[in-house]
Each structure stands twice: as structure tokens, then as C-alpha cells.
Write a protein that holds these residues in place. Structure first.
Motif, PDB file in Angstrom:
ATOM      1  N   LEU A   1      33.474  39.842  45.685  1.00 48.29           N
ATOM      2  CA  LEU A   1      34.783  39.791  45.029  1.00 48.29           C
ATOM      3  C   LEU A   1      35.945  39.836  46.014  1.00 48.29           C
ATOM      4  O   LEU A   1      37.051  39.386  45.686  1.00 48.29           O
ATOM      5  CB  LEU A   1      34.905  40.954  44.035  1.00 48.29           C
ATOM      6  CG  LEU A   1      34.063  40.809  42.771  1.00 48.29           C
ATOM      7  CD1 LEU A   1      34.021  42.117  41.994  1.00 48.29           C
ATOM      8  CD2 LEU A   1      34.589  39.693  41.891  1.00 48.29           C
ATOM      9  N   GLY A   2      35.725  40.346  47.211  1.00 46.65           N
ATOM     10  CA  GLY A   2      36.784  40.363  48.225  1.00 46.65           C
ATOM     11  C   GLY A   2      38.056  41.027  47.727  1.00 46.65           C
ATOM     12  O   GLY A   2      38.034  42.120  47.146  1.00 46.65           O
ATOM     13  N   ASP A   3      39.185  40.349  47.938  1.00 41.04           N
ATOM     14  CA  ASP A   3      40.490  40.910  47.581  1.00 41.04           C
ATOM     15  C   ASP A   3      40.731  40.967  46.076  1.00 41.04           C
ATOM     16  O   ASP A   3      41.721  41.547  45.635  1.00 41.04           O
ATOM     17  CB  ASP A   3      41.617  40.091  48.235  1.00 41.04           C
ATOM     18  CG  ASP A   3      41.623  40.231  49.747  1.00 41.04           C
ATOM     19  OD1 ASP A   3      41.050  41.225  50.244  1.00 41.04           O
ATOM     20  OD2 ASP A   3      42.183  39.344  50.426  1.00 41.04           O
ATOM     21  N   THR A   4      39.853  40.356  45.303  1.00 37.27           N
ATOM     22  CA  THR A   4      40.038  40.404  43.843  1.00 37.27           C
ATOM     23  C   THR A   4      39.429  41.666  43.233  1.00 37.27           C
ATOM     24  O   THR A   4      39.558  41.908  42.042  1.00 37.27           O
ATOM     25  CB  THR A   4      39.408  39.173  43.157  1.00 37.27           C
ATOM     26  OG1 THR A   4      37.979  39.229  43.279  1.00 37.27           O
ATOM     27  CG2 THR A   4      39.917  37.881  43.773  1.00 37.27           C
ATOM     28  N   LEU A   5      38.757  42.471  44.055  1.00 46.07           N
ATOM     29  CA  LEU A   5      38.132  43.703  43.581  1.00 46.07           C
ATOM     30  C   LEU A   5      39.131  44.852  43.576  1.00 46.07           C
ATOM     31  O   LEU A   5      39.806  45.123  44.567  1.00 46.07           O
ATOM     32  CB  LEU A   5      36.948  44.067  44.477  1.00 46.07           C
ATOM     33  CG  LEU A   5      36.301  45.444  44.255  1.00 46.07           C
ATOM     34  CD1 LEU A   5      35.630  45.512  42.895  1.00 46.07           C
ATOM     35  CD2 LEU A   5      35.308  45.758  45.361  1.00 46.07           C
TER      36      LEU A   5
END
Length: 500
Positions: A167-171
Motif C-alpha cells: 500500500l505504500g503511502d496510501t496506508l
């Protein structure tokens, strides 16, 4: 502690930089209370902390979440006042919402920090502690021998394996959601516990397109099926929920509309309650799948502390946090017993008092009656024994009920959705526990907790005044229902009593 000076290697003994009577590891609510209590009788104490010297509640938990809820409640009331003949065009400034959340959050956190700043500097160590095989505390360049150790290392959000990379920065988690500078356009919330419910409903009321996912057809871990069903009914009126859904995969994909900004959107693949594979896409995914105690990497096993398969310490004294007969105390979220602030506060006080040489049992606070509150609207509360616990107890019980759908003041306020169950023992006329979804649940829950704590019977509660018209009158109706069922078959129908 089993690690006496005889067991410490000669090399380790030569390198000890400090010998203290008490070492507290962790400076959250539990650790701070333990430190304050222990300092009353010993000056030979140190507190070690990794990270911010405030509390989870003030910095990333209770207080910022309630600030967001407060903004959401204002927006919801303004947007849904048509029934009162009031019509408004509401404009929500996401940046201003988050700016206030952060400013007020910092006020609360700084208030805690000021208390910590007043402590002597030589008694505070900033750094990550590790307990070595000799039972000594390694931190920074120090090697500390402590006669008694209080572990209050708190907890962290649980993130399923691989999701951070996918998810990277969307987490988002409860640790970073309050750092957003603006409200997102869309969000998935995974987990329908207290954090998930509060954040999902608040964001939805502030104009965010929110979808809440949960593996079970259950919210807030409610154990009373009727209360759970009512809670789902009330919450679903303003929140999209995908209950009994299993998340199969998460990740990110390119957003064609913003490809020039190289922005990605999150996606979730899940099986719905019918077993059909579906997909959600949006800006962020808030993972609210619970928290895990921060104890695994501490080296607690080197103090002869045993953990179960869920990382919880065995042989735990729930009053003081002491582990068996060891001079080791594990308190607050670190012991994963009841991870709530008021419990952590009491455990910290009791542990700090227990390690004092002049301690008496009178200084210890007894374990609190179980009490939990979810601050969604309507609120959800559980007090005392759960319904399954009551059933398993073998006691002869009745369930007093009241619906808030028709309760007087609730209808006046336009908040009339809810249900209260009170579990009472037929032989003793005492309250065993209660579960509720409804308006003013936080206040009704406290009244019931006081009643259980002080061993009040139903008649004694009914002899107290209930002012009219108040939502709390619904409690009286449920108590009257209990009283009626004490003397008539339990199958009798509920008679709603309200004074108009």
C-alpha cells in the motif's frame, strides 16, 4: 527477579554504569503513573523511553480522535436538521478541520510533556531499551542493573504482513491519520472495532467517501447479538459497511486522471458476504485491525517471563502487573490484558506502589469493573460481564431492555436509535453487566459501572432520582423491566415505560 548478582557475568558486572532500585521502561500513561507512584518512596529510580514522551491517548489516540469526531458531529447536525425546519448550506474546509485537530492535539500532548519536563533529567533516558541475557538493561551507552523492572512499552497498530509494502503511502493507521493536512476524498477502513468505527463515521460525516470492511458481521466486538444487530442498523444509516467481507489482497494502481503527478490509488480485492469477488479503489486505506503489545523485541524472556501464543505474559497479577514471584511488572497495553487508558492508569499506580519498600495493600487500586465505550453516534458501551460470560456463569439471570427508538428525550433530540440490555442476577437482584447502543451511552455506562462497583441492587438504583425529561430515563425503564422479570416468566413481553 531470578537474575541475582550471582548470575551476572563478571564482565557484565564490571561494565554496569548504573544500579537502580526501580527501572520503568516506557513513558506512556502506565509508565508515567508507575514512575510517579514509585518516586514517592524511592529516589533511586530511572525511566527509559523510546519515542515521544507523551501518551498514546494525548498524541495519537483518544484526544485527536475525539477532536475529529467533534468536527464531524457539528457537520452532521448542520446537514441533517431538516426535520427541525432548519436548512443549511454547509461548507467543510478539510484543511481547517485537520489544523484544529492537530493544534488541540498538540495542546493536550504538551500538557503531558510539561509534567515530564519537571522530572529530574538524570532520571530520564531517551533510547530503546533491551534486556540482555544477564537481565541487565542496555540503552544507548549504558548498562543498567535494576532490582525491580516495570515494563510499560505500550502497543502499536497491527498491520497484516506485506501490506506496508503493497500500500505504500496510501496506508494509514491510527498513528499517522491525524497528520493529514487535508481531508481525503475517499478512504477504506478495514476493521470495525472502536478505532475503525469512530474514524469511518467521522470521515464520512465530513464528506469523505468511506467504505468500512469487516470480516465478521459484527461491530465493536459486541457479544450480544441483538445489540450488535441494532448497532449495525443505526450505523448503516449514514455509513457504507461491507460486513462479513474477507479481504483477499491490497495494493496500488495508477490513477489515470493524475498520472502526470505520478499519484497512485489504493485498491482492495475482497469477497463479499455472498462469496463474490469485488474490488474497491480510493485514495487511502486505514488499517484498524487492532493493536499489538510492544514487548517481543525487548528481551523480556531474559527475565524468565513466559509469553503465550498471543504474546501476552503468563502468571500476570491483573491488579499490580507483577509476573508470578518475579520482581518484574508488565502494565498497560504491554500486557495486552485490557488495553484502555483508565486501566493502564490504575495498573501504573498499583505497580509503582507495589515496588515501594513501604508499600501496603491499602495503596493498591483494585481492578476496575470492565467498561468500554465507542464514541461513534449512537455510542456503543459494554459494562461488566458480557452476555456469553453471564450465560457461562450458571447464574439465574434476566435481561432488562429498553429501546431508544421511542424514548421521550431521544425523540425530542432526533437521536432515537438504540437499545440497552441489562443483565441481572435473579437471586441477588444485582447487575452483572450491560450492553448498549444509543444516545448518551457514555453517561448511562458510567452509572451502571458505579452500580456494579458499589454492589447496588436494582431497587437501590430505582430509588435514586431520574430527572424528566432526560435520555437517562431510558435506564430507569430498563431497570423496571429487570424488576418485573424478577417475579414473572422471562418470556414476558417488554413494556415500554416513559413519562410524558
Amino acid at each position: 527477579m531470578n537474575h541475582s548478582s550471582d548470575n551476572i557475568t563478571e564482565n557484565a558486572t564490571n561494565n554496569i554504569t548504573r544500579h537502580v532500585e526501580v527501572a520503568v521502561i516506557g513513558a506512556g500513561t502506565a509508565g508515567q503513573n508507575a514512575f510517579r507512584a514509585a518516586r514517592r518512596t524511592t529516589k533511586n529510580i530511572v525511566i527509559i523511553n523510546d519515542g515521544f514522551w507523551t501518551t498514546t491517548c494525548a498524541t495519537i489516540g483518544c484526544m485527536p480522535s475525539k477532536l475529529l469526531i467533534a468536527a464531524a458531529s457539528r457537520a452532521h447536525d448542520a446537514q441533517h436538521s431538516d426535520q427541525f425546519g432548519i436548512h443549511a448550506d454547509v461548507q467543510i474546509d478539510g484543511k481547517q478541520v485537520m489544523a484544529r485537530v492537530q493544534a488541540e492535539r498538540d495542546f493536550f500532548a504538551n500538557s503531558v510533556k510539561k509534567q515530564v519536563d519537571s522530572w529530574p533529567e538524570h532520571k530520564k533516558i531517551s533510547g530503546r531499551a533491551h534486556i540482555n541475557k544477564d537481565g541487565l538493561i542496555e540503552v544507548n551507552n549504558e548498562l543498567i542493573k535494576a532490582d525491580k523492572i516495570i515494563v510499560a512499552t505500550g502497543s502499536s497498530p497491527f498491520i497484516p504482513e506485506g501490506w506496508t509494502d503493497k500500500l505504500g503511502d496510501t496506508l494509514l493507521t491510527s498513528d499517522n491519520i491525524f497528520e493529514l493536512s487535508d481531508l481525503p476524498t475517499s478512504m477504506a477502513v478495514i476493521g470495525a472495532g472502536s478505532v475503525g468505527l469512530e474514524m469511518a463515521q467521522s470521515m464520512a460525516r465530513l464528506g469523505v467517501n468511506v467504505t468500512l470492511f469487516n470480516r465478521e458481521n459484527r461491530v465493536a466486538s459486541l457479544q450480544d447479538d441483538d445489540i450488535n444487530k441494532k448497532a449495525i442498523d443505526c450505523l448503516a444509516r449514514g455509513l457504507t459497511m461491507k460486513l462479513k467481507s474477507k479481504v483477499e489482497d491490497v495494493g496500488t494502481c495508477s490513477d489515470d486522471k493524475t498520472i502526470e503527478n505520478k499519484k497512485s490509488v489504493a485498491f482492495i480485492k475482497y469477497k463479499d458476504r455472498e462469496g463474490q469477488v469485488q474490488e474497491w479503489q480510493g485514495e487511502y486505506v486505514l488499517v484498524a485491525t487492532g493493536r499489538r503489545n510492544n514487548i517481543e523485541q525487548l528481551g523480556i524472556e531474559n527475565l524468565d517471563v513466559e509469553l503465550d501464543d498471543k504474546n501476552r505474559p503468563k502468571n500476570l497479577d491483573i491488579n499490580t502487573g507483577q509476573i508470578g514471584d518475579l520482581e518484574v511488572y508488565i502494565i498497560g497495553d504491554a500486557n495486552a490484558h485490557i488495553p484502555l487508558l483508565h486501566v493502564a492508569s490504575d495498573e501504573g499506580f498499583s505497580a509503582g506502589s507495589s515496588v515501594c519498600p513501604n508499600n501496603t495493600d491499602a495503596n493498591l487500586r483494585p481492578p476496575s469493573i470492565p467498561l468500554s465505550i465507542v464514541f461513534c453516534e449512537p455510542q456503543i458501551a459494554n459494562i461488566g460481564m458480557t452476555l456469553p460470560e453471564v450465560k457461562d456463569s450458571g447464574l439465574n439471570y434476566v435481561i432488562g431492555k429498553v429501546s431508544f427508538d421511542t424514548q421521550g428525550r431521544s425523540r425530542v433530540m432526533g437521536v432515537n436509535c438504540g437499545l440497552l440490555h441489562i443483565y441481572s442476577c435473579k437471586e441477588t437482584d444485582k447487575i452483572l453487566g450491560a450492553s448498549m447502543v444509543g444516545p448518551d451511552a457514555e453517561y448511562i455506562a458510567h452509572i451502571l459501572a458505579v452500580a456494579i462497583t458499589n454492589d447496588l441492587c436494582i431497587k437501590e438504583l430505582l430509588d435514586t432520582p431520574f430527572y424528566h425529561p432526560t435520555i437517562v430515563e431510558g435506564l430507569r425503564t430498563a431497570l423496571r423491566d429487570v424488576q418485573d422479570k424478577m417475579s414473572i416468566p422471562y418470556q414476558a413481553q417488554l413494556t415500554q415505560e416513559d413519562d410524558f
